[in-house]
Motif scaffolding. Structure first.
Motif, short mmCIF file in Angstrom:
data_model
loop_
_atom_site.label_atom_id
_atom_site.label_comp_id
_atom_site.label_asym_id
_atom_site.label_seq_id
_atom_site.Cartn_x
_atom_site.Cartn_y
_atom_site.Cartn_z
N ILE A 135 32.45 -48.73 28.74
CA ILE A 135 33.14 -47.64 27.86
C ILE A 135 34.26 -48.23 26.41
O ILE A 135 35.11 -48.33 27.15
CB ILE A 135 33.27 -46.70 29.16
N LEU A 136 33.81 -48.34 25.87
CA LEU A 136 35.04 -48.02 24.32
C LEU A 136 36.05 -47.27 24.32
O LEU A 136 37.24 -47.72 24.23
CB LEU A 136 34.15 -48.65 23.11
N GLN A 161 17.82 -50.31 29.46
CA GLN A 161 18.43 -50.22 30.84
C GLN A 161 20.01 -50.16 31.52
O GLN A 161 19.92 -49.29 32.51
CB GLN A 161 18.00 -51.37 31.87
N GLU A 162 20.52 -50.20 30.49
CA GLU A 162 21.93 -50.87 31.10
C GLU A 162 22.87 -49.80 30.58
O GLU A 162 23.42 -48.79 30.90
CB GLU A 162 22.38 -52.19 30.17
N GLU A 167 25.07 -44.41 31.90
CA GLU A 167 24.72 -42.37 31.94
C GLU A 167 24.74 -42.17 33.16
O GLU A 167 24.64 -41.18 33.29
CB GLU A 167 23.85 -42.40 30.69
N GLU A 168 23.58 -42.74 34.02
CA GLU A 168 24.11 -41.88 35.69
C GLU A 168 25.48 -42.13 35.85
O GLU A 168 25.76 -41.47 36.40
CB GLU A 168 22.79 -43.48 36.07
N SER A 169 26.31 -43.61 35.65
CA SER A 169 27.41 -43.31 36.27
C SER A 169 28.68 -42.24 35.56
O SER A 169 28.91 -41.88 35.96
CB SER A 169 28.23 -44.84 35.61
N VAL A 170 28.15 -42.60 34.71
CA VAL A 170 29.09 -40.93 33.88
C VAL A 170 29.23 -39.44 34.61
O VAL A 170 29.47 -38.55 34.99
CB VAL A 170 28.81 -40.95 32.10
N ALA A 171 27.16 -39.39 34.53
CA ALA A 171 27.19 -37.84 34.76
C ALA A 171 27.58 -38.46 36.43
O ALA A 171 28.05 -37.10 37.51
CB ALA A 171 25.91 -38.04 35.20
N LYS A 172 27.74 -39.22 37.05
CA LYS A 172 28.67 -39.08 38.33
C LYS A 172 29.67 -38.77 38.47
O LYS A 172 30.14 -37.94 39.25
CB LYS A 172 27.91 -40.74 39.40
N LEU A 181 23.90 -34.88 29.39
CA LEU A 181 24.36 -35.29 28.64
C LEU A 181 23.43 -35.83 27.36
O LEU A 181 22.27 -35.93 27.57
CB LEU A 181 24.33 -36.92 29.46
N GLY A 182 24.31 -35.50 26.25
CA GLY A 182 23.69 -35.77 24.79
C GLY A 182 24.92 -36.64 24.17
O GLY A 182 25.06 -38.21 24.84
N GLY A 183 24.10 -36.98 23.07
CA GLY A 183 24.37 -38.52 22.35
C GLY A 183 22.99 -39.56 21.97
O GLY A 183 22.13 -39.13 21.90
N ALA A 184 23.80 -40.48 20.84
CA ALA A 184 22.67 -41.36 20.80
C ALA A 184 22.27 -42.49 21.23
O ALA A 184 21.69 -43.82 20.60
CB ALA A 184 22.59 -41.75 18.94
N LEU A 185 22.94 -42.26 22.50
CA LEU A 185 23.69 -44.33 23.26
C LEU A 185 22.20 -44.62 23.47
O LEU A 185 21.52 -46.09 23.52
CB LEU A 185 23.60 -43.85 24.74
#
Length: 330
Positions: A135-136, A161-162, A167-172, A181-185
């Protein structure tokens, strides 16, 4: 595979057309006598053979007059072409990756969008989000998209994969599902995966090319040692040590390898840049970048290739007795 099979069959059929035609035109009696007088020589073959003979003789005379080291230049040219191809693809992959991700960042700057349904982020959640390694930054105020309570900026280098794990860590941390979650990641990560596959192909080509380069330089160095047997023995008789003679031969192999590698990298970088510039869409600018990591790896590989390729020639040259070497007449 199918294209290769079809091409091979067609080429074989085309190549087999002329011999049967000559066989049909030959007389039976000439064939029994072993005579090939009926075959004849086509005029086109005579003319082309004469032209090739003249050009070859001229090239040989030019090489003899200019004292051109043909074997060394041939080896260096083969190494140069191999490095050029690898550097071209490596540059194209790196330039496309950097510029494509920069373009996506400008068009879709939000990597992860936190929906309003997640509620306002607490200080603890912000601290945990900022502590994640990829995360920046996290923005919770200012110019946010409609229906978004926060935006998260992630690193560009993430693959699928990363990015999924992030995204799973952020959602947790936010206590929401990843589908919210949205975005272009993930889109950016997909391009990273595609370009990484191209990079893997380049590394495989580089590995194969290194084997060929080792054999080529080893052959050139070995022949050079054999041809300069009396010269090396004279140097030994004049006081040159085995260690110094070995260093002299290794430096020769190193010069061949490094000159060809440096020229191949420079030309390959230019070709890679021009290739990417010819493929970009209108309105997209290409920022020139150099894949320093990959280029330094190739240079290091060139040094290793020179050392490995010169090992056996050095051993052969240093084990030869100077008296026996000076007595040789070949």
């Amino acid at each position: 595979m199918i294209a290769g099979l079809v091409t091979g069959v067609l080429l074989t059929l085309v190549a087999s057309l002329a011999p049967p035609r000559r066989a049909r035109g030959a007389a039976a009696l000439d064939g029994l006598r072993g005579s090939r007088s009926a075959d004849g020589i086509p005029m086109l073959r005579v003319i082309s053979g004469a032209v090739i003979l003249v050009v070859g003789a001229g090239t040989l005379v030019f090489g003899a007059l200019t004292h051109n080291p043909g074997r060394t230049s041939t080896t260096a040219t083969a190494l140069l072409i191999g490095v050029l191809l690898v550097a071209t693809v490596l540059t194209g992959q790196h330039v496309a990756r950097v510029n494509l991700l920069d373009q996506l960042d400008r068009e879709r700057p939000v990597d992860i969008a936190v929906p309003m349904t997640a509620g306002p982020l607490s200080e603890q959640q912000l601290t945990e989000l900022r502590a994640l390694p990829d995360i920046l930054g996290v923005q919770t105020s200012g110019d946010l998209p409609y229906g978004v309570s926060a935006t998260i900026d992630a690193a560009q280098r993430l693959d699928v994969q990363e990015a999924t794990k992030l995204e799973e860590s952020v959602a947790k941390i936010l206590h929401v599902g990843t589908d919210q979650l949205g975005g272009a990641l993930l889109e950016k990560a997909g391009y990273v995966n595609l370009l990484d596959i191209l990079l893997a192909v380049v590394l495989a080509l580089l590995a194969v090319a290194m084997v060929v380069f080792v054999l080529g330089i080893a052959s050139t160095t070995s022949l050079s040692v054999l041809e300069r047997c009396r010269e090396n023995s004279l140097l030994r008789a004049l006081g040159l040590s085995k260690r110094q003679l070995g260093a002299l031969i290794r430096r020769e192999a190193l010069v061949i390898s490094l000159v060809a590698t440096v020229v191949g990298l420079v030309v390959g970088w230019l070709f890679g840049m021009l290739g990417v510039m010819s493929l970009v869409v209108e309105g997209m600018t290409v920022r020139p970048v150099v894949p320093w990591g990959g280029f330094l790896l190739i240079l290091a590989g060139a040094v290793v290739v020179a050392v490995i390729a010169s090992a056996l020639p050095v051993r052969r040259a240093t084990k030869l007795n100077p008296v026996e070497g000076l007595a040789r007449v070949d």
